[in-house]
Design an enzyme around this catalytic site. Structure first.
Site, PDB file in Angstrom:
ATOM      1  N   LYS A  22       3.178 -11.581  -9.935  1.00 47.61           N
ATOM      2  CA  LYS A  22       2.769 -11.947  -8.527  1.00 47.61           C
ATOM      3  C   LYS A  22       1.300 -11.637  -8.349  1.00 47.61           C
ATOM      4  CE  LYS A  22       3.222  -8.764  -5.252  1.00 47.61           C
ATOM      5  NZ  LYS A  22       1.782  -8.373  -4.627  1.00 47.61           N
ATOM      6  N   CYS A 118      -2.962  -1.836   7.098  1.00 47.55           N
ATOM      7  CA  CYS A 118      -1.962  -2.077   6.283  1.00 47.55           C
ATOM      8  C   CYS A 118      -1.279  -0.614   6.094  1.00 47.55           C
ATOM      9  CB  CYS A 118      -2.742  -2.474   4.842  1.00 47.55           C
ATOM     10  SG  CYS A 118      -1.758  -1.993   3.630  1.00 47.55           S
ATOM     11  N   ARG A 123      -7.685   0.344   3.133  1.00 49.65           N
ATOM     12  CA  ARG A 123      -8.028  -0.815   2.485  1.00 49.65           C
ATOM     13  C   ARG A 123      -8.927  -1.860   2.984  1.00 49.65           C
ATOM     14  NH1 ARG A 123      -2.503  -3.067  -0.260  1.00 49.65           N
ATOM     15  NH2 ARG A 123      -3.730  -3.566  -1.614  1.00 49.65           N
ATOM     16  N   PRO A 124     -10.230  -1.334   2.988  1.00 48.37           N
ATOM     17  CA  PRO A 124     -11.106  -2.288   3.591  1.00 48.37           C
ATOM     18  C   PRO A 124     -11.505  -3.454   2.673  1.00 48.37           C
ATOM     19  CG  PRO A 124     -12.185  -0.224   2.808  1.00 48.37           C
ATOM     20  CD  PRO A 124     -10.685   0.107   2.814  1.00 48.37           C
ATOM     21  N   ASP A 126     -14.953  -4.202   2.179  1.00 46.54           N
ATOM     22  CA  ASP A 126     -16.510  -4.071   2.130  1.00 46.54           C
ATOM     23  C   ASP A 126     -17.098  -4.418   0.755  1.00 46.54           C
ATOM     24  OD1 ASP A 126     -14.994  -1.801   1.402  1.00 46.54           O
ATOM     25  OD2 ASP A 126     -16.761  -0.542   1.388  1.00 46.54           O
ATOM     26  N   ARG A 400       9.072  -9.828  -1.260  1.00 41.50           N
ATOM     27  CA  ARG A 400       7.418 -10.163  -1.520  1.00 41.50           C
ATOM     28  C   ARG A 400       7.210 -10.300  -2.859  1.00 41.50           C
ATOM     29  NH1 ARG A 400       3.857  -6.887   0.793  1.00 41.50           N
ATOM     30  NH2 ARG A 400       2.593  -7.881  -0.088  1.00 41.50           N
TER      31      ARG A 400
HETATM   32  C1  UD1 Z   1      -4.535  -4.964  -6.044  1.00 46.77           C
HETATM   33  C2  UD1 Z   1      -3.005  -5.350  -6.152  1.00 46.77           C
HETATM   34  C3  UD1 Z   1      -2.169  -3.896  -5.487  1.00 46.77           C
HETATM   35  C4  UD1 Z   1      -2.536  -2.935  -6.280  1.00 46.77           C
HETATM   36  C5  UD1 Z   1      -3.975  -2.660  -6.501  1.00 46.77           C
HETATM   37  C6  UD1 Z   1      -4.738  -1.442  -7.147  1.00 46.77           C
HETATM   38  C7  UD1 Z   1      -3.200  -7.899  -5.637  1.00 46.77           C
HETATM   39  C8  UD1 Z   1      -2.523  -8.963  -5.014  1.00 46.77           C
HETATM   40  N1  UD1 Z   1      -2.598  -6.416  -5.449  1.00 46.77           N
HETATM   41  O1  UD1 Z   1      -4.715  -4.828  -4.674  1.00 46.77           O
HETATM   42  O2  UD1 Z   1      -0.994  -4.526  -5.862  1.00 46.77           O
HETATM   43  O3  UD1 Z   1      -1.796  -1.809  -5.747  1.00 46.77           O
HETATM   44  O4  UD1 Z   1      -4.747  -3.762  -6.639  1.00 46.77           O
HETATM   45  O5  UD1 Z   1      -4.081  -1.612  -8.732  1.00 46.77           O
HETATM   46  O6  UD1 Z   1      -3.513  -7.967  -6.934  1.00 46.77           O
HETATM   47  N2  UD1 Z   1     -11.355  -0.653  -1.742  1.00 46.77           N
HETATM   48  C9  UD1 Z   1     -12.402  -0.461  -0.564  1.00 46.77           C
HETATM   49  N3  UD1 Z   1     -13.227  -1.437  -0.226  1.00 46.77           N
HETATM   50  C10 UD1 Z   1     -12.783  -3.077  -0.816  1.00 46.77           C
HETATM   51  C11 UD1 Z   1     -11.887  -3.187  -1.650  1.00 46.77           C
HETATM   52  C12 UD1 Z   1     -10.843  -2.164  -2.174  1.00 46.77           C
HETATM   53  O7  UD1 Z   1     -12.643   0.694  -0.324  1.00 46.77           O
HETATM   54  O8  UD1 Z   1     -13.757  -4.000  -0.422  1.00 46.77           O
HETATM   55  C13 UD1 Z   1     -10.485   0.347  -2.171  1.00 46.77           C
HETATM   56  C14 UD1 Z   1      -9.109   0.461  -1.589  1.00 46.77           C
HETATM   57  O9  UD1 Z   1      -8.861   0.776  -0.268  1.00 46.77           O
HETATM   58  C15 UD1 Z   1      -8.297   1.001  -2.692  1.00 46.77           C
HETATM   59  C16 UD1 Z   1      -9.157   0.829  -3.868  1.00 46.77           C
HETATM   60  O10 UD1 Z   1     -10.521   0.453  -3.207  1.00 46.77           O
HETATM   61  O11 UD1 Z   1      -8.392   2.444  -2.267  1.00 46.77           O
HETATM   62  C17 UD1 Z   1      -8.489  -0.126  -4.823  1.00 46.77           C
HETATM   63  O12 UD1 Z   1      -8.086  -1.400  -4.077  1.00 46.77           O
HETATM   64  P1  UD1 Z   1      -8.109  -2.591  -4.949  1.00 46.77           P
HETATM   65  O13 UD1 Z   1      -8.204  -2.275  -6.254  1.00 46.77           O
HETATM   66  O14 UD1 Z   1      -9.279  -3.566  -4.096  1.00 46.77           O
HETATM   67  O15 UD1 Z   1      -6.673  -3.288  -4.397  1.00 46.77           O
HETATM   68  P2  UD1 Z   1      -6.282  -4.676  -3.986  1.00 46.77           P
HETATM   69  O16 UD1 Z   1      -7.135  -5.663  -4.891  1.00 46.77           O
HETATM   70  O17 UD1 Z   1      -6.315  -4.845  -2.387  1.00 46.77           O
END
Ligand code: UD1
Length: 437
Positions: A22, A118, A123-124, A126, A400
């Site tokens: 997925k 969420c 989960r921002p 930034d 999903r």
């Molecule tokens: C992806 C996966 C999800 C998985 C996650 C971690 C997809 C569609 N989803 O989610 O299933 O649980 O990786 O393996 O591939 N963060 C920030 N700022 C940002 C982005 C992230 O602070 O701009 C933080 C998040 O809040 C979290 C951490 O970074 O605490 C990791 O998140 P991230 O790896 O970005 O997860 P996703 O890509 O959303």
């Protein structure tokens, strides 16, 4: 609204075929925006999230054809008529933000709704925005939307992610393929889904090195072209179904996956006493007689233990002979399954990001509520082992991320069925639903 009824206590035996990933598919589909030629994805999973991404791409003017019963997707991006990803779609699925980088790189303009709240944490986005700004994007946050422009095109840059983010790495990587010059992304995520994206982008003509490591080096090219790419197997679906015989008893072969995709998870599973053998087509998991040993688990970016398997592993450890600790280091609010498992007789104490699970001799079926995708499947797993009936409500979360879950488990002898009420379409999420993975 649908619910799933599980009658526990039956050992499992048989084979389960693992579908395409997925999360890989959700980043490969927007990668099509980087070219005006069709991108064909084979081994696509048939899931609600994939349909949501198709709807989003269609809203931008793409054509998404679903062939071979949804196993093959052809994304045609010749005519992008709209550069605005609307809140109504984005709020349903956070991965929608992945259209931002490609659209910006292709046409120098994109407007994408902020994903919003969420269930499993703040989960921002930034980091997505910082990385794109480093590549020369002009960003403006207004009315709940990111307005991004790159009138003179994006340029290469060196960017170090302050923390590892899968989505931000994907967005920056896709954008950098069409940027002028060289981009170096440091502290990049190295999840298998990113390596899969790199393989696909290379097939499209991109010049990228370093996949599977924390440093990606991208040499921008003028244009990319269409290709055909097979989506990797879903390692989270694989890990989830490896836990089914581990918790319910019996022996099941998972076909289409491999140990390398779930190495850190498999190590912990084996430490409980469960046997995992490599077979010609995948892996065979067998539960020994007697109770399993407790283990401690800390979630971490790849190659660590995946956060997306934490809830399911907790279900198993509720029945271990002793105390296990699960530490969640990726998302701050990802123990919502704990109170539901406790309704089934589990002993769990949560303090901040750590759950202490004291194994009990048996779980008892109960009505429980799914709160997010992986939490809901952990309740199904617990139901397979529990005495009596477990009814899991709000199963749109499951749809999903798990295709034909009831069919796959019942083919191995599980007593599991979907109950449809009030005439709604099976698996349809209520309109106010905000995405949880
Ligand atoms: C992806 C996966 C999800 C998985 C996650 C971690 C997809 C569609 N989803 O989610 O299933 O649980 O990786 O393996 O591939 N963060 C920030 N700022 C940002 C982005 C992230 O602070 O701009 C933080 C998040 O809040 C979290 C951490 O970074 O605490 C990791 O998140 P991230 O790896 O970005 O997860 P996703 O890509 O959303």
């Amino acid at each position: 609204m649908d619910s799933i009824l599980v009658r526990g206590g039956r050992p499992l035996s048989g084979r389960i075929a693992i579908a395409g990933s997925k999360n890989a598919c959700l980043t490969l589909m927007p990668a099509a925006l980087l070219t005006d030629e069709p991108l064909t994805l084979t081994n696509a999973p048939r899931l609600a999230d994939i349909r949501t991404m198709a709807v989003l791409l269609e809203s931008l003017g793409c054509e998404v054809a679903s062939l071979q019963d949804g196993r093959v997707l052809v994304v045609g991006t010749e005519h992008i008529s709209n550069h605005r990803a609307d809140y109504d779609i984005v709020r349903k699925m956070r991965a929608s933000i992945l259209v931002l980088g490609p659209m910006l790189a292709r046409d120098g303009a994109a407007v994408v709704s902020l994903p919003g709240g969420c269930a499993i944490g703040a989960r921002p986005v930034d980091l997505h925005l910082e990385a794109l700004a480093a590549l020369g994007a002009e960003l403006d946050l207004r009315d709940g939307y990111v307005h991004a422009r790159a009138p003179r095109g994006l340029h290469g840059a060196r960017f170090t992610f302050p923390l590892v983010s899968v989505g931000a790495t994907e967005n920056a990587l896709m954008a950098a393929t069409l940027a002028r010059g060289t981009t170096v992304l440091e502290n990049a995520a190295c999840e298998p889904e990113i390596a899969d994206l790199v393989r696909c982008l290379r097939r499209m003509g991109a010049r990228i090195e370093g996949e599977g490591t924390g440093t990606l080096v991208i040499e921008g090219v003028d244009r990319l072209h269409g290709t055909t790419h097979p989506v990797i197997p879903d390692r989270i679906e694989l890990g989830t179904y490896m836990l089914a015989p581990a918790i319910a008893g019996g022996s099941v072969e998972l076909t289409g996956g491999s140990r390398a995709l779930v190495a850190a998870f498999t190590e912990k599973l084996e430490a409980t006493g469960v046997t995992v053998e490599d077979t010609e087509d995948g892996l065979r998991v067998t539960r020994p007689e007697g109770r399993l040993r407790p283990v401690d688990v800390v979630t971490a970016p790849h190659p660590g233990f995946p956060t997306d398997l934490q809830a399911q592993m907790m279900a198993l450890l509720t029945l271990a002979d002793g105390t296990s600790q699960l530490e969640e280091r990726i998302f701050e609010n990802r123990f919502m399954h704990a109170p539901e498992l406790m309704r089934m007789g589990a002993r769990i104490e949560v303090h901040g990001g750590t759950a202490t699970v004291t194994g009990v001799e048996e779980l008892r079926g109960a009505p429980v509520m799914a709160t997010d995708l992986r939490a809901s499947v952990s309740l199904i797993l617990a139901g397979l082992a529990a005495k009596g009936e477990t009814r899991v409500a709000r199963v749109y979360h499951l749809d999903r991320g798990y295709e034909r879950l009831e069919a796959k488990l019942s083919s191995c002898g599980a007593a599991i069925e979907r109950m449809t009420r009030d005439g709604g379409a099976p698996g349809q999420a209520p309109a106010e639903q905000v995405e949880g993975q």
